[in-house]
Design a protein around this motif. Structure first.
Motif, mmCIF file in Angstrom:
data_model
loop_
_atom_site.group_PDB
_atom_site.id
_atom_site.type_symbol
_atom_site.label_atom_id
_atom_site.label_comp_id
_atom_site.label_asym_id
_atom_site.label_seq_id
_atom_site.Cartn_x
_atom_site.Cartn_y
_atom_site.Cartn_z
ATOM 1 N N UNK A 81 6.938 2.825 8.020
ATOM 2 C CA UNK A 81 6.394 2.085 6.874
ATOM 3 C C UNK A 81 6.789 2.770 5.572
ATOM 4 N N UNK A 82 6.695 4.096 5.536
ATOM 5 C CA UNK A 82 7.088 4.841 4.341
ATOM 6 C C UNK A 82 8.548 4.607 3.976
ATOM 7 N N UNK A 83 9.399 4.594 4.988
ATOM 8 C CA UNK A 83 10.828 4.345 4.747
ATOM 9 C C UNK A 83 11.037 2.934 4.215
ATOM 10 N N UNK A 84 10.431 1.964 4.870
ATOM 11 C CA UNK A 84 10.634 0.569 4.460
ATOM 12 C C UNK A 84 10.075 0.292 3.067
ATOM 13 N N UNK A 85 8.893 0.782 2.768
ATOM 14 C CA UNK A 85 8.302 0.540 1.444
ATOM 15 C C UNK A 85 9.147 1.194 0.361
ATOM 16 N N UNK A 86 9.593 2.415 0.600
ATOM 17 C CA UNK A 86 10.412 3.103 -0.396
ATOM 18 C C UNK A 86 11.746 2.390 -0.584
ATOM 19 N N UNK A 87 12.343 1.933 0.492
ATOM 20 C CA UNK A 87 13.611 1.192 0.378
ATOM 21 C C UNK A 87 13.431 -0.108 -0.380
ATOM 22 N N UNK A 88 12.279 -0.752 -0.214
ATOM 23 C CA UNK A 88 12.027 -2.005 -0.945
ATOM 24 C C UNK A 88 11.798 -1.754 -2.424
ATOM 25 N N UNK A 89 11.126 -0.664 -2.733
ATOM 26 C CA UNK A 89 10.824 -0.355 -4.132
ATOM 27 C C UNK A 89 12.038 0.192 -4.876
ATOM 28 N N UNK A 90 12.877 0.927 -4.167
ATOM 29 C CA UNK A 90 14.063 1.538 -4.770
ATOM 30 C C UNK A 90 15.275 1.066 -3.976
ATOM 31 N N UNK A 91 15.813 -0.074 -4.366
ATOM 32 C CA UNK A 91 16.953 -0.592 -3.603
ATOM 33 C C UNK A 91 18.124 0.390 -3.640
ATOM 34 N N UNK A 92 18.547 0.756 -2.490
ATOM 35 C CA UNK A 92 19.656 1.684 -2.346
ATOM 36 C C UNK A 92 20.243 1.482 -0.961
ATOM 37 N N UNK A 93 21.473 1.812 -0.811
ATOM 38 C CA UNK A 93 22.133 1.610 0.466
ATOM 39 C C UNK A 93 21.819 2.768 1.411
ATOM 40 N N UNK A 148 14.364 13.068 -7.161
ATOM 41 C CA UNK A 148 13.231 13.935 -6.831
ATOM 42 C C UNK A 148 11.904 13.184 -6.891
ATOM 43 N N UNK A 149 11.717 12.344 -7.907
ATOM 44 C CA UNK A 149 10.468 11.601 -8.042
ATOM 45 C C UNK A 149 10.241 10.611 -6.919
ATOM 46 N N UNK A 150 11.278 9.876 -6.569
ATOM 47 C CA UNK A 150 11.164 8.903 -5.477
ATOM 48 C C UNK A 150 10.942 9.626 -4.157
ATOM 49 N N UNK A 151 11.615 10.741 -3.958
ATOM 50 C CA UNK A 151 11.441 11.519 -2.728
ATOM 51 C C UNK A 151 10.020 12.062 -2.615
ATOM 52 N N UNK A 152 9.470 12.507 -3.741
ATOM 53 C CA UNK A 152 8.086 12.983 -3.731
ATOM 54 C C UNK A 152 7.127 11.836 -3.427
ATOM 55 N N UNK A 153 7.379 10.670 -4.016
ATOM 56 C CA UNK A 153 6.531 9.507 -3.751
ATOM 57 C C UNK A 153 6.636 9.091 -2.278
ATOM 58 N N UNK A 154 7.837 9.138 -1.724
ATOM 59 C CA UNK A 154 8.037 8.827 -0.307
ATOM 60 C C UNK A 154 7.245 9.795 0.569
ATOM 61 N N UNK A 155 7.307 11.078 0.258
ATOM 62 C CA UNK A 155 6.580 12.078 1.041
ATOM 63 C C UNK A 155 5.071 11.856 0.944
#
Length: 181
Positions: A81-93, A148-155
């Motif tokens: 869920x963490x991976x999917x939500x972060x990928x949806x919020x921050x579109x990246x390949x 760094x910010x997105x990675x911290x939010x993902x964690x």
């Protein structure tokens, strides 16, 4: 014993991720076979953890064992869920498998260390949560390519899910007190 060789490679891969080495992926099998190996290892260590935790009271029934494994597996669901939500919020390949396979190995380490620490020194488990958050941060930063910010939010998101999902399910599925007349 090829399955347990994957643990050794995963350790080397996690060291490479934390160091920021570009070739960290060579230590993981980022494929359906690699995911299956990681899931089998997670299941093995989850069953071992349940056996150690229930050593004083006896093994649970088959239904109890299945429920305990499902509860342990919630950590994988939280990671997904963490991976999917972060990928949806921050579109990246970023492929889910690229994050999921190393993430499951981090959860295996968390499960093994958590089992050992809970038997020896329970209050130290908070440090284990910090360690897992550190690994999840590096997973997002190095493997996911997020800033760094997105990675911290993902964690943080994944840790909140990891801690909150079992508690929520316990409250929803737990016995309800009868109302007093």
């Amino acid at each position: 014993m090829k399955t347990f060789a994957a643990l050794k490679e995963a350790l080397a891969g996690w060291i490479a991720i934390i160091r920021g080495e570009a070739d960290w992926q060579r230590h993981f099998t980022i494929s359906a076979a690699g995911l299956t190996t990681a899931l089998v290892l997670f299941l093995f260590f989850a069953l071992l953890s349940i056996a150690l935790a229930s050593a004083n009271v006896g093994m649970p029934s088959l239904i109890g064992l299945v429920v305990a494994v499902l509860v342990q597996s919630l950590s994988i669901v939280a990671l997904l869920i963490g991976i999917h939500v972060t990928r949806r919020m921050v579109p990246r390949d970023v492929r889910v498998m690229t994050l999921l396979v190393p993430g499951i190995y981090a959860l295996i380490a968390y499960l093994v260390m958590g089992t050992i620490l809970s038997l020896i020194a329970g209050p130290v488990l908070i440090l284990l949560w910090v360690g897992l958050a550190f690994l999840l941060f590096h997973l997002g930063w190095r493997a996911g390519g997020w800033n760094i910010g997105v990675s911290a939010a993902f964690a943080v998101l994944t840790m909140v899910l990891l801690v909150g999902m079992p508690v929520t399910l316990y409250m929803v599925l737990g016995p309800v007190a009868a109302p007093t007349p």
